[in-house]
Write a protein that holds these residues in place. Structure first.
Motif, PDB file in Angstrom:
ATOM      1  N   ILE A  71       0.677  -1.286  -0.377  1.00 36.57           N
ATOM      2  CA  ILE A  71       0.247  -0.257  -0.195  1.00 36.57           C
ATOM      3  C   ILE A  71       0.638   0.893  -0.095  1.00 36.57           C
ATOM      4  O   ILE A  71       0.535   2.244  -0.544  1.00 36.57           O
ATOM      5  CB  ILE A  71      -1.554  -0.279   1.397  1.00 36.57           C
ATOM      6  CG1 ILE A  71      -1.903  -1.101   0.811  1.00 36.57           C
ATOM      7  CG2 ILE A  71      -1.266   1.247   1.634  1.00 36.57           C
ATOM      8  CD1 ILE A  71      -2.590  -1.537   1.802  1.00 36.57           C
ATOM      9  N   ALA A  72       1.664   1.075   0.401  1.00 36.03           N
ATOM     10  CA  ALA A  72       3.026   2.229   0.139  1.00 36.03           C
ATOM     11  C   ALA A  72       3.045   3.100  -0.775  1.00 36.03           C
ATOM     12  O   ALA A  72       3.494   3.906  -1.044  1.00 36.03           O
ATOM     13  CB  ALA A  72       3.444   1.862   1.454  1.00 36.03           C
ATOM     14  N   HIS A  73       3.895   1.581  -1.567  1.00 36.57           N
ATOM     15  CA  HIS A  73       4.472   1.190  -2.598  1.00 36.57           C
ATOM     16  C   HIS A  73       3.171   2.399  -3.489  1.00 36.57           C
ATOM     17  O   HIS A  73       3.977   3.575  -4.552  1.00 36.57           O
ATOM     18  CB  HIS A  73       4.368  -0.003  -2.983  1.00 36.57           C
ATOM     19  CG  HIS A  73       5.924   0.018  -2.440  1.00 36.57           C
ATOM     20  ND1 HIS A  73       7.258   0.332  -1.967  1.00 36.57           N
ATOM     21  CD2 HIS A  73       6.248  -1.553  -1.979  1.00 36.57           C
ATOM     22  CE1 HIS A  73       7.961  -0.502  -1.081  1.00 36.57           C
ATOM     23  NE2 HIS A  73       7.350  -1.317  -1.539  1.00 36.57           N
ATOM     24  N   LYS A  74       1.938   1.678  -3.611  1.00 37.06           N
ATOM     25  CA  LYS A  74       1.242   2.875  -4.143  1.00 37.06           C
ATOM     26  C   LYS A  74       0.496   4.144  -4.130  1.00 37.06           C
ATOM     27  O   LYS A  74       1.248   4.478  -5.132  1.00 37.06           O
ATOM     28  CB  LYS A  74      -0.123   1.754  -3.858  1.00 37.06           C
ATOM     29  CG  LYS A  74      -1.699   1.777  -5.311  1.00 37.06           C
ATOM     30  CD  LYS A  74      -2.518   1.147  -4.797  1.00 37.06           C
ATOM     31  CE  LYS A  74      -3.520   1.690  -3.180  1.00 37.06           C
ATOM     32  NZ  LYS A  74      -3.662   3.168  -4.027  1.00 37.06           N
ATOM     33  N   ALA A  77       3.980   5.530  -5.957  1.00 35.20           N
ATOM     34  CA  ALA A  77       3.468   5.120  -6.944  1.00 35.20           C
ATOM     35  C   ALA A  77       2.535   6.017  -7.513  1.00 35.20           C
ATOM     36  O   ALA A  77       2.377   6.721  -8.896  1.00 35.20           O
ATOM     37  CB  ALA A  77       3.933   3.955  -7.934  1.00 35.20           C
ATOM     38  N   SER A  78       1.591   6.717  -6.613  1.00 33.39           N
ATOM     39  CA  SER A  78       0.338   7.308  -8.060  1.00 33.39           C
ATOM     40  C   SER A  78       0.060   7.878  -7.623  1.00 33.39           C
ATOM     41  O   SER A  78      -0.328   9.532  -8.394  1.00 33.39           O
ATOM     42  CB  SER A  78      -0.500   6.128  -7.177  1.00 33.39           C
ATOM     43  OG  SER A  78      -0.813   6.542  -5.759  1.00 33.39           O
ATOM     44  N   ALA A  79       0.679   9.236  -6.391  1.00 31.78           N
ATOM     45  CA  ALA A  79       1.152  10.313  -6.234  1.00 31.78           C
ATOM     46  C   ALA A  79       1.686  10.852  -5.188  1.00 31.78           C
ATOM     47  O   ALA A  79       1.741  12.666  -4.905  1.00 31.78           O
ATOM     48  CB  ALA A  79      -0.807  10.408  -4.556  1.00 31.78           C
ATOM     49  N   GLU A 201     -11.144   6.921  -5.046  1.00 33.43           N
ATOM     50  CA  GLU A 201      -9.853   7.014  -5.145  1.00 33.43           C
ATOM     51  C   GLU A 201      -9.310   6.974  -6.723  1.00 33.43           C
ATOM     52  O   GLU A 201      -9.238   8.312  -7.546  1.00 33.43           O
ATOM     53  CB  GLU A 201      -8.677   6.778  -4.532  1.00 33.43           C
ATOM     54  CG  GLU A 201      -8.293   5.523  -4.342  1.00 33.43           C
ATOM     55  CD  GLU A 201      -6.893   5.452  -4.293  1.00 33.43           C
ATOM     56  OE1 GLU A 201      -5.689   6.156  -3.501  1.00 33.43           O
ATOM     57  OE2 GLU A 201      -7.268   3.689  -3.111  1.00 33.43           O
ATOM     58  N   HIS A 202      -9.727   5.883  -6.882  1.00 30.79           N
ATOM     59  CA  HIS A 202      -8.594   5.416  -8.238  1.00 30.79           C
ATOM     60  C   HIS A 202     -10.109   5.733  -9.787  1.00 30.79           C
ATOM     61  O   HIS A 202      -9.856   5.479 -10.726  1.00 30.79           O
ATOM     62  CB  HIS A 202      -8.667   3.629  -8.825  1.00 30.79           C
ATOM     63  CG  HIS A 202      -7.341   3.947  -7.321  1.00 30.79           C
ATOM     64  ND1 HIS A 202      -6.144   4.463  -7.850  1.00 30.79           N
ATOM     65  CD2 HIS A 202      -6.562   3.315  -6.612  1.00 30.79           C
ATOM     66  CE1 HIS A 202      -5.038   4.442  -7.252  1.00 30.79           C
ATOM     67  NE2 HIS A 202      -5.688   2.656  -6.543  1.00 30.79           N
ATOM     68  N   HIS A 210      -7.154  13.234  -8.737  1.00 29.66           N
ATOM     69  CA  HIS A 210      -7.959  12.683  -7.109  1.00 29.66           C
ATOM     70  C   HIS A 210      -7.243  13.110  -6.136  1.00 29.66           C
ATOM     71  O   HIS A 210      -5.464  13.397  -6.076  1.00 29.66           O
ATOM     72  CB  HIS A 210      -8.303  11.235  -6.565  1.00 29.66           C
ATOM     73  CG  HIS A 210      -8.347  11.111  -4.842  1.00 29.66           C
ATOM     74  ND1 HIS A 210      -7.605  10.324  -4.302  1.00 29.66           N
ATOM     75  CD2 HIS A 210      -9.221  11.280  -4.196  1.00 29.66           C
ATOM     76  CE1 HIS A 210      -8.102  10.440  -3.313  1.00 29.66           C
ATOM     77  NE2 HIS A 210      -9.006  11.338  -3.235  1.00 29.66           N
ATOM     78  N   ALA A 211      -7.302  14.511  -5.009  1.00 29.71           N
ATOM     79  CA  ALA A 211      -6.512  14.951  -4.549  1.00 29.71           C
ATOM     80  C   ALA A 211      -7.092  14.758  -2.848  1.00 29.71           C
ATOM     81  O   ALA A 211      -8.034  14.876  -2.974  1.00 29.71           O
ATOM     82  CB  ALA A 211      -6.575  16.536  -4.325  1.00 29.71           C
TER      83      ALA A 211
END
Length: 382
Positions: A71-74, A77-79, A201-202, A210-211
């Motif tokens: 989850i932390a990696h996501k 990567a995403s935000a 969120e996605h 998404h903010a």
């Protein structure tokens, strides 16, 4: 001694009611928000492999380290967000449990919590269960923009928490950076905590982003943010979600979490950790669902509905005034289900006072053939 109800005014939810009516009448169920298609076969294989490998006992209370790291990696990567998997992430039994736990962690009897309506139906009961009071700010169609001056005016010495839903179900709206700035200003001025429901969120469309409250420097240390693997990976029945908060907040959250559920399904966590390693599994969701949105929206418009903007989630709101102006939202939803074989949700159900705007909600998280069948039936409205 007879039991005195904490919720004397609560009955069957509108989701259960409309789904039951759809089953009774053989209607196509576009009311309740769940996909009718399978999740990724690789994810199912991951669960099977975890079961066979013997991952069938309690997971650690905060969640498997492998899943929290994924989850932390996501987030990075995403935000571009750096989240501490050890101290800031807890795996929960779905987003609803995370929401309840955060609310129960913050609120005591006599406190107040601000919610924005139309609001997801679990917020107010969770507040009331703590002996606290929900303070409601109504948003108006078609864009459901937040009047932050009204929010600020609603703050009293008893206010402890502001609950926001971004992306918003059912409004399908999303916050801008200016919205986050306004929220941060109110929270800082009055030293309030924030609970942000970000399960969609996605699922943000038309190139928008998404903010998260986690991306805002003033909101990050005073916010709980809640997410759902059910929404992300088409597996709502798994009931696996997670909460992210600053270490001090998360430490308090976990004190209650350990006595509510202690830990969450171990084989599911192993499978999700592996599935998250492939970014494509969540990066393509917006495109996938936007195509479904556009397909259903075209059919609804052709049937005579007026479309409201759908910036996010997997729902489309419509105004049915041109079809049956004489009916209130619940009456229209029931009539449409019985007479035309398609179930929807009246948006009035998301307001405590049941205010009626002649708007219903359709879910487009369905197979192509389901959407085509619904569009075919609704064509009879013309």
């Amino acid at each position: 001694m007879p039991l005195q109800s904490k919720f004397p005014d609560l009955g069957l939810t509108i989701f259960s009611r409309m789904s039951a009516l759809a089953a009774e009448t053989g209607a196509i169920n576009l009311s309740q928000g769940f996909p009718d298609f399978a999740c990724d076969a690789a994810l199912l294989e991951g669960v099977s492999a975890a079961l066979q490998a013997g991952h069938n006992q309690y997971a650690p209370m905060p969640g498997l380290p492998l899943l929290r790291q994924a989850i932390a990696h996501k987030f990075e990567a995403s935000a571009g967000l750096v989240v501490d998997p050890e101290r800031e992430i807890t795996i929960t039994a779905g987003a609803t449990q995370a929401l309840y736990t955060a609310i129960a962690t913050v609120l005591r009897a006599g406190d107040e919590a601000i919610i924005l309506e139309p609001a997801y139906d679990s917020y107010a009961p969770a507040i009331v269960a703590q002996g606290a009071v929900p303070v409601r700010i109504s948003l108006a169609p078609p864009r459901f923009a937040v009047d932050w001056q009204a929010v600020a005016a609603a703050v009293t010495p008893r206010t402890r928490l502001i609950i926001v839903n971004n992306p918003n179900n059912p409004a399908t709206s999303i916050f801008s950076r200016a919205d986050l700035d306004a929220l941060a200003g109110i929270a800082e001025q009055h030293d309030l905590l924030v609970l942000s429901d970000e399960v969609y969120e996605h699922l943000v469309f038309d190139g928008q982003q998404h903010a998260s409250v986690l991306s805002h420097p003033q909101l990050r240390p005073r916010s709980f943010a809640v997410y759902s693997f059910g929404k992300t990976f088409h597996a709502t029945g798994w009931k696996v979600g997670y909460c992210v908060a600053a270490p001090a907040l998360m430490a308090e959250f976990r004190k209650l979490h350990q006595y509510l559920v202690f830990s969450v399904s171990t084989p599911m966590q192993h499978a999700l950790a592996k599935h998250l390693q492939q970014a494509a599994h969540w990066q393509g969701l917006a495109t996938f669902y936007q195509q479904k949105r556009d397909h259903l929206a075209a059919g609804l418009q052709a049937a005579g509905f007026t479309l409201l903007p759908s910036a996010s989630t997997y729902f489309q709101l419509v105004d049915y005034s041109a079809i049956r102006h004489d009916l209130g939202e619940l009456a229209f939803a029931e009539w449409l289900t019985r007479e035309h074989g398609v179930a929807s949700i009246p948006v009035s159900a998301f307001y405590a006072d049941g205010r009626d705007h002649h708007i219903v909600r359709f879910c487009f998280a369905k197979q192509q053939q389901t959407l085509d069948a619904a569009i075919s039936r609704l064509a009879g409205l013309r």
